[in-house]
Design an enzyme around this catalytic site. Structure first.
Site, mmCIF file in Angstrom:
data_model
loop_
_atom_site.group_PDB
_atom_site.id
_atom_site.type_symbol
_atom_site.label_atom_id
_atom_site.label_comp_id
_atom_site.label_asym_id
_atom_site.label_seq_id
_atom_site.Cartn_x
_atom_site.Cartn_y
_atom_site.Cartn_z
ATOM 1 N N CYS A 81 0.733 -1.103 -0.043
ATOM 2 C CA CYS A 81 0.033 -0.113 -0.021
ATOM 3 C C CYS A 81 0.919 1.320 0.154
ATOM 4 O O CYS A 81 0.638 2.274 -0.978
ATOM 5 C CB CYS A 81 -1.025 0.032 1.255
ATOM 6 S SG CYS A 81 -2.208 -1.069 1.283
ATOM 7 N N HIS A 135 -1.675 5.802 2.847
ATOM 8 C CA HIS A 135 -1.561 4.608 3.722
ATOM 9 C C HIS A 135 -2.110 4.756 5.087
ATOM 10 O O HIS A 135 -1.045 5.425 5.732
ATOM 11 C CB HIS A 135 -0.110 4.103 3.652
ATOM 12 C CG HIS A 135 0.132 2.775 4.291
ATOM 13 N ND1 HIS A 135 -0.856 1.549 4.064
ATOM 14 C CD2 HIS A 135 0.984 2.479 5.120
ATOM 15 C CE1 HIS A 135 -0.298 0.700 4.792
ATOM 16 N NE2 HIS A 135 0.688 1.193 5.531
HETATM 17 CA CA CA Z 1 -3.213 -2.168 -0.702
#
Ligand code: CA
Ligand code: CA
Length: 580
Positions: A81, A135
């Protein structure tokens, strides 16, 4: 008198007419398309239009693809991510920024980066967003408005979870990622909240007429774990019908070099199989994808029934793929195609500055592209100046003609600098920092079962791929100790000191001694015996390489135990508290 008045009126009317025309012309010359930027978290190629799993149900994503350009060879900049999303939002590749992994902090590494929404806002746009785009933080400075409120720095609205967790698997140890869990919820979409609330807020923005053009980011969190969604989505995939991943091959690791053999098998998949939950996991992922697709459908419907329908670019992407057993792996963090390849769809209306004719419905592009190209592509489509530090090429030429000559390859960086997967149109090349290599012919072998890197016939192809690969890599920028998560301190009086159950890959723990005296450090071995690992002076911090499930004992200078730490699944700080 009357005549004069009439003439004056005519002049005024004519003047007003001229003004109107002039205003329209100038408004037209600065008319910018809106951007609807849809992120779906952890979605691999299990969509109807990419065909990664025969049972995937994604009618809304398929509808969007059929109305625009579907990229069938798009890859992330990193298969995790944080580095993937940071690369998209800054336009800077991990191998130039040094941001390669989830544990790093974007704003520590790129404090001054002008993110995509901010760049649009600085060029006359209103930038709004909701849900997971970065994130697990929002980066308030980059947005005009966010839902939930940007000041919270929490991108998630309320979401329903089961009262008791875990539901699907017994905990495999202190290191098991708690979100590897799934099950149906007895709830409506509205009661579930989460992505339903994100799509509701996004839909409200799409239903409005805006003064400025908008950059609107919609971050759908499913199918990120845990896979809890309303029961009706599980009911679409009866457990007795579930098919295993088409890319699974039991002996697939046999032809991999040591670095590949190490990268593949992980504790999640072994644990899931041990507890006979593989098909249940696949069902949970398919159900979560179907739910995410329904939320995408709500957003597309809101756009198409509102006033912005004809002047909004839509782009949909996922931040990386996902393994459900392929190469004995569950999750992400690998350089194989199932993990680097992502859905990517562009739909551009006629009249966009960078592509006046718009995209053609139903186009399919097989050229290798990278999500790093989102930034320069969107600025070009909107007619904004090119941002000089963007690393990716604009893919507007491929939106014009999906078969256009394209001399770029797509590189996906793993967490250690120098390990990456490279995607060309037909071939894929994997290089590990230790020098190990893999080579696949994806035309003949779409699941990458047959590693050709050690076959003499492919020496020329291997050299060709090596020559396309990056050669310099920014060093990994470690997070500041203060931004690492903290391990729980167990005072010895509370409980006996357990033995270590180490498993998985190594990383660093930073021990911070806040006592006024030095302490001695011991690793507890598997039998529960102490092994000395030096001492830590008062006020000092030291790094020790360790593994998930390890237990570290802290003792006073004459070796009387004070307390201990149990290592979790990631790098952390272990703070030895002051004596009270
Ligand atoms: Ca992800
Ligand atoms: Ca193989």
């Amino acid at each position: 008198m009357n005549v004069t008045l009439t003439r004056l009126s005519l002049v005024l009317i004519a003047f007003a007419g001229t003004l109107t025309v002039a205003y329209s012309a100038s408004a037209k010359s600065v008319r910018r398309p809106n951007v609807l930027f849809i992120a779906v978290d952890d979605l691999n190629d299990w969509t109807g239009c990419l065909g990664g799993h025969p049972q995937a149900k994604t009618p809304n994503i398929d509808r969007l693809a059929a109305g625009g350009v579907l990229f069938t060879n798009a890859h992330c900049a990193a298969p995790a991510c944080n580095p993937s999303r940071s690369a998209i939002m800054t336009g800077i590749s991990p191998h130039r920024s040094g941001l390669y992994a989830n544990g790093q902090k974007m704003r520590e590494i790129l404090p001054d980066a002008e993110l995509l929404p901010k760049y649009f806002a600085n060029h006359g746009y209103w930038a709004g967003g909701s849900g997971k785009i970065l994130h697990y933080f929002i980066d308030a400075q980059s947005w005009n408005e966010y839902f939930p409120a940007k000041e919270t720095e929490d991108p998630f609205p309320r979401t329903l979870y089961p009262k008791q967790r875990p539901v699907s698997l017994p905990r495999g140890g202190p290191w098991q990622y708690i979100e590897t869990d799934w099950g149906p919820l007895d709830a409506t979409d509205e009661e579930f909240g989460g992505d339903w609330l994100v799509s509701k807020w996004i839909g409200e923005q799409l239903a409005k007429t805006h003064e400025k053009p908008f950059f609107l980011a919609c971050g759908i969190y499913r199918p990120h774990e845990p896979w809890f969604v309303p029961k009706k989505y599980f009911d679409l995939f009866p457990i007795e019908d579930i098919q295993l991943p088409p890319g699974y091959k039991e002996d697939d690791l046999d032809d991999l070099p040591p670095a590949g053999q190490k990268r593949g098998p992980n504790r999640y998949f072994a644990h899931i199989r041990e507890h006979k939950q593989w098909k249940q996991g696949i069902q949970g992922y398919l159900a979560s994808i179907a739910f995410a697709d329904a939320m995408v459908g709500r957003v597309i419907d809101a756009l198409e029934s509102g006033p912005n329908r004809d002047n909004t670019i839509v782009v949909l992407w996922s931040d990386h793929g996902w393994h459900l057993g392929e190469k004995q792996h569950w999750q992400k963090y690998t350089a194989w195609r199932i993990c680097t390849r992502v859905p990517l769809i562009f739909r551009v209306p006629p009249g966009a500055a960078g592509l006046p004719q718009g995209t053609r419905a139903g186009d399919i592009c097989p050229k290798p592209v990278n999500l790093l190209s989102l930034f320069p592509t969107l600025t070009e489509l909107a007619g904004l100046p090119h941002k000089a530090d963007n690393d990716g090429p604009s893919i507007v030429p491929l939106l014009e003609d999906p078969q256009a000559d394209w001399h770029h390859v797509s590189v996906t960086h793993l967490a250690e600098p120098g390990s990456f997967g490279l995607s060309a149109e037909r071939w894929r090349y994997i290089h590990y920092a230790n020098g190990d290599e893999e080579l696949y012919d994806c035309q003949a072998d779409r699941h990458e079962w047959n590693n050709l890197a050690r076959k003499a016939d492919y020496k020329g192809k291997l050299d060709e791929m090596r020559n396309l690969a990056p050669t310099t890599f920014a060093p990994f920028v470690p997070p500041r100790v203060e931004s690492l998560p903290k391990l729980k301190w167990h005072a010895v009086a509370e409980s006996p000191v357990p033995a270590s159950k180490p498993d998985g890959n190594t990383f660093d723990i930073v021990f911070v001694n806040q006592r006024e005296d030095p302490v001695n450090l011991f690793w507890m071995d598997r039998q529960g015996e102490r092994r000395p690992y030096g001492s830590i002076a008062s006020g000092w911090r030291i790094h020790r390489s360790t593994r998930p499930g390890a237990v570290w004992l802290i003792a006073d200078p004459i070796d009387r135990p004070l307390g201990y730490f149990v290592v979790g699944d990631r790098s952390a700080q272990a703070i030895i508290p002051e004596e009270r």
